[in-house]
Design a protein around this motif. Sequence first.
Motif, short mmCIF file in Angstrom:
data_model
loop_
_atom_site.label_atom_id
_atom_site.label_comp_id
_atom_site.label_asym_id
_atom_site.label_seq_id
_atom_site.Cartn_x
_atom_site.Cartn_y
_atom_site.Cartn_z
N ARG A 118 0.83 -1.21 0.00
CA ARG A 118 0.00 0.00 0.00
C ARG A 118 0.87 1.26 0.00
O ARG A 118 0.61 2.20 -0.74
CB ARG A 118 -0.93 0.01 1.22
N ILE A 119 1.91 1.24 0.80
CA ILE A 119 2.81 2.40 0.87
C ILE A 119 3.50 2.62 -0.47
O ILE A 119 3.58 3.73 -0.97
CB ILE A 119 3.83 2.22 2.01
N PHE A 120 4.02 1.54 -1.06
CA PHE A 120 4.74 1.68 -2.32
C PHE A 120 3.82 2.09 -3.47
O PHE A 120 4.28 2.68 -4.46
CB PHE A 120 5.48 0.39 -2.68
N ASN A 121 2.54 1.78 -3.36
CA ASN A 121 1.60 2.16 -4.41
C ASN A 121 1.03 3.56 -4.22
O ASN A 121 0.31 4.05 -5.08
CB ASN A 121 0.46 1.14 -4.50
N ASP A 122 1.36 4.21 -3.13
CA ASP A 122 0.90 5.58 -2.87
C ASP A 122 1.50 6.50 -3.94
O ASP A 122 2.70 6.44 -4.21
CB ASP A 122 1.35 6.01 -1.47
N PRO A 123 0.69 7.36 -4.55
CA PRO A 123 1.20 8.25 -5.61
C PRO A 123 2.36 9.15 -5.16
O PRO A 123 3.27 9.41 -5.95
CB PRO A 123 -0.02 9.11 -5.99
N ARG A 124 2.34 9.58 -3.91
CA ARG A 124 3.44 10.44 -3.42
C ARG A 124 4.74 9.65 -3.36
O ARG A 124 5.81 10.17 -3.71
CB ARG A 124 3.10 11.00 -2.05
N VAL A 125 4.67 8.41 -2.94
CA VAL A 125 5.87 7.57 -2.88
C VAL A 125 6.36 7.29 -4.30
O VAL A 125 7.56 7.34 -4.58
CB VAL A 125 5.60 6.26 -2.10
N GLN A 126 5.43 7.00 -5.21
CA GLN A 126 5.81 6.76 -6.61
C GLN A 126 6.51 7.98 -7.20
O GLN A 126 7.50 7.84 -7.90
CB GLN A 126 4.55 6.41 -7.44
N ALA A 127 6.02 9.17 -6.87
CA ALA A 127 6.65 10.40 -7.36
C ALA A 127 8.05 10.56 -6.79
O ALA A 127 8.99 10.94 -7.50
CB ALA A 127 5.78 11.61 -7.00
#
Length: 138
Positions: A118-127
């Motif tokens: 879930r954390i890795f799929n967060d858009p902010r983390v992806q950015a």
Amino acid sequence: MCAKRFSQGSGPTQRQLRVAEVIRHRLAEVLARGDIHDPDLSRLVITVSEVTTSPDLKHATAYIMPLGGEGAEEALKALRRSKAELRHHVARDLGLKYAPDLKFELDATFDRMDDARRIFNDPRVQADVAARDEDDEE
């Protein structure tokens, strides 16, 4: 094997790891065959994901999870009720001087993996990851 589950600083010995793996296999086998005389256990499919042992091999903690995660508390209660019978089945093939006392805990590894996904799929983390990759390329 999860090193955080061990209280000693240097981690488990090869003997502890070997005995724990034999216990894990034996528990899984006994549960899969339905050798336990508990109707609650016989209708559940339980995964024994890991077993850890104390340095003196007198205590073993089995980390379990019912298939699909449904009925986890019920499975724990049933395993704890059948602890003596399970201990007898495990000790028979173990070849140790003492049969280890069995303790059962829910395995939270699957929940932690879901949280990490879930954390890795967060858009902010992806950015952030994309920005870091761009910095590495330069």
